[in-house]
Design an enzyme around this catalytic site. Sequence first.
Site, PDB file in Angstrom:
ATOM      1  N   ARG A  83       0.825  -1.214   0.000  1.00  9.22           N
ATOM      2  CA  ARG A  83       0.000   0.000   0.000  1.00  9.22           C
ATOM      3  C   ARG A  83       0.855   1.257   0.000  1.00  9.22           C
ATOM      4  O   ARG A  83       0.522   2.266  -0.629  1.00  9.22           O
ATOM      5  CB  ARG A  83      -0.919   0.023   1.229  1.00  9.22           C
ATOM      6  CG  ARG A  83      -2.073  -0.959   1.144  1.00  9.22           C
ATOM      7  CD  ARG A  83      -2.854  -0.984   2.456  1.00  9.22           C
ATOM      8  NE  ARG A  83      -3.277   0.322   2.855  1.00  9.22           N
ATOM      9  CZ  ARG A  83      -3.095   0.845   4.083  1.00  9.22           C
ATOM     10  NH1 ARG A  83      -2.484   0.139   5.028  1.00  9.22           N
ATOM     11  NH2 ARG A  83      -3.521   2.045   4.363  1.00  9.22           N
TER      12      ARG A  83
ATOM     13  N   HIS B 230     -18.016  12.331   4.894  1.00  7.89           N
ATOM     14  CA  HIS B 230     -18.463  11.114   5.582  1.00  7.89           C
ATOM     15  C   HIS B 230     -19.964  11.221   5.856  1.00  7.89           C
ATOM     16  O   HIS B 230     -20.427  12.254   6.365  1.00  7.89           O
ATOM     17  CB  HIS B 230     -17.703  10.949   6.907  1.00  7.89           C
ATOM     18  CG  HIS B 230     -18.058   9.683   7.616  1.00  7.89           C
ATOM     19  ND1 HIS B 230     -17.596   8.446   7.200  1.00  7.89           N
ATOM     20  CD2 HIS B 230     -18.859   9.444   8.683  1.00  7.89           C
ATOM     21  CE1 HIS B 230     -18.097   7.515   7.988  1.00  7.89           C
ATOM     22  NE2 HIS B 230     -18.856   8.086   8.902  1.00  7.89           N
TER      23      HIS B 230
ATOM     24  N   ASP C 165     -11.609   8.373   9.862  1.00  2.00           N
ATOM     25  CA  ASP C 165     -12.637   9.411  10.049  1.00  2.00           C
ATOM     26  C   ASP C 165     -12.462  10.169  11.364  1.00  2.00           C
ATOM     27  O   ASP C 165     -13.448  10.535  12.020  1.00  2.00           O
ATOM     28  CB  ASP C 165     -14.043   8.788   9.965  1.00  2.00           C
ATOM     29  CG  ASP C 165     -14.283   8.095   8.631  1.00  2.00           C
ATOM     30  OD1 ASP C 165     -13.781   8.586   7.612  1.00  2.00           O
ATOM     31  OD2 ASP C 165     -14.966   7.066   8.607  1.00  2.00           O
TER      32      ASP C 165
ATOM     33  N   LEU D 132      -5.654   5.769   3.437  1.00  2.00           N
ATOM     34  CA  LEU D 132      -4.370   6.311   2.945  1.00  2.00           C
ATOM     35  C   LEU D 132      -3.265   5.997   3.952  1.00  2.00           C
ATOM     36  O   LEU D 132      -3.485   6.043   5.166  1.00  2.00           O
ATOM     37  CB  LEU D 132      -4.491   7.820   2.746  1.00  2.00           C
ATOM     38  CG  LEU D 132      -5.416   8.239   1.601  1.00  2.00           C
ATOM     39  CD1 LEU D 132      -5.703   9.731   1.673  1.00  2.00           C
ATOM     40  CD2 LEU D 132      -4.829   7.865   0.245  1.00  2.00           C
TER      41      LEU D 132
ATOM     42  N   ASP E 294      -6.650  12.640   8.865  1.00  2.00           N
ATOM     43  CA  ASP E 294      -5.411  12.318   9.576  1.00  2.00           C
ATOM     44  C   ASP E 294      -5.186  10.809   9.467  1.00  2.00           C
ATOM     45  O   ASP E 294      -5.805  10.159   8.624  1.00  2.00           O
ATOM     46  CB  ASP E 294      -5.451  12.835  11.026  1.00  2.00           C
ATOM     47  CG  ASP E 294      -6.535  12.160  11.852  1.00  2.00           C
ATOM     48  OD1 ASP E 294      -7.114  11.144  11.386  1.00  2.00           O
ATOM     49  OD2 ASP E 294      -6.797  12.636  12.971  1.00  2.00           O
TER      50      ASP E 294
HETATM   51  C1  GRF Z   1     -20.651   9.078  -0.094  1.00  2.00           C
HETATM   52  O1  GRF Z   1     -21.780   8.705   0.652  1.00  2.00           O
HETATM   53  C2  GRF Z   1     -19.539   9.477   0.833  1.00  2.00           C
HETATM   54  O2  GRF Z   1     -19.971  10.081   2.000  1.00  2.00           O
HETATM   55  C3  GRF Z   1     -18.895   8.160   1.142  1.00  2.00           C
HETATM   56  O3  GRF Z   1     -18.960   7.443  -0.054  1.00  2.00           O
HETATM   57  C4  GRF Z   1     -20.072   7.890  -0.834  1.00  2.00           C
HETATM   58  C5  GRF Z   1     -19.583   8.235  -2.205  1.00  2.00           C
HETATM   59  O4  GRF Z   1     -20.613   8.490  -3.118  1.00  2.00           O
HETATM   60  N1  GRF Z   1     -17.584   8.374   1.688  1.00  2.00           N
HETATM   61  P1  GRF Z   1     -20.277   9.011  -4.584  1.00  2.00           P
HETATM   62  O5  GRF Z   1     -19.286   8.013  -5.206  1.00  2.00           O
HETATM   63  O6  GRF Z   1     -19.682  10.389  -4.472  1.00  2.00           O
HETATM   64  O7  GRF Z   1     -21.567   9.001  -5.325  1.00  2.00           O
END
Ligand code: GRF
Length: 208
Positions: free
Chosen positions: A66, A110, A146, A94, A142
Amino acid sequence: MSGLRVAVLASGTGTNLQAILDTVHGRDGIEVVAVGSDKPTARALARARDAGVETAVFRAADYPDRAARDEAMADWLAERGVELVVLAGYMQLLTPGFIRRFPNRIINVHPALLPSFPGLDAIGQALAHGVRVTGVTVHFVDEGVDTGPIILQRAVPVPDSRDRAELEEAIHAVEHELLPEAVRLIAAGRVTIDPANPRLVLIAPAAK
Ligand code: GRF
């Protein structure tokens, strides 16, 4: 004038990428200059190409580990002068090496009010817990999952029906406003981390 060279990383359908392309790309000096993915089939890549944005795929299987994958991705972004990395449904964690390359310059959206319901399937977690209000968080990234300093949050009521599709739709609609708004605020230089408290994000009022 403000300006910002932005990259978006996405693994999925890319509706948040589309919101950024539609509402901030090409305005006030903000340019989406690169879209990266870990998945060659991600619909986000097609959205980027349709908007004339350069794309690249960094598959874990193509690298020894990774860290090597993330280093190649960071090099690709740095070569393009990227100043802000936006995670928009990027489903890989990441590595610390990548995060150090872009200190306080990576943001994520998120689908919950952090610190509630971090990690995978935040909407399912919220429904299972029986909360009446959930929401959307945009935060700096970070090394945790989340856990970074929170930039913007907005609440979304759980519908009385408790219907997952209905809640998802409401959350996505808020994401599509909040993530572009965070990019606009950062481009305008209005977002800083409080030097006295690294958890606290300060947002300066708009210049009159
Ligand atoms: C979103 O709900 C975001 O919050 C989460 O993944 C989803 C991505 O949706 N981290 P999209 O690919 O932007 O339609």
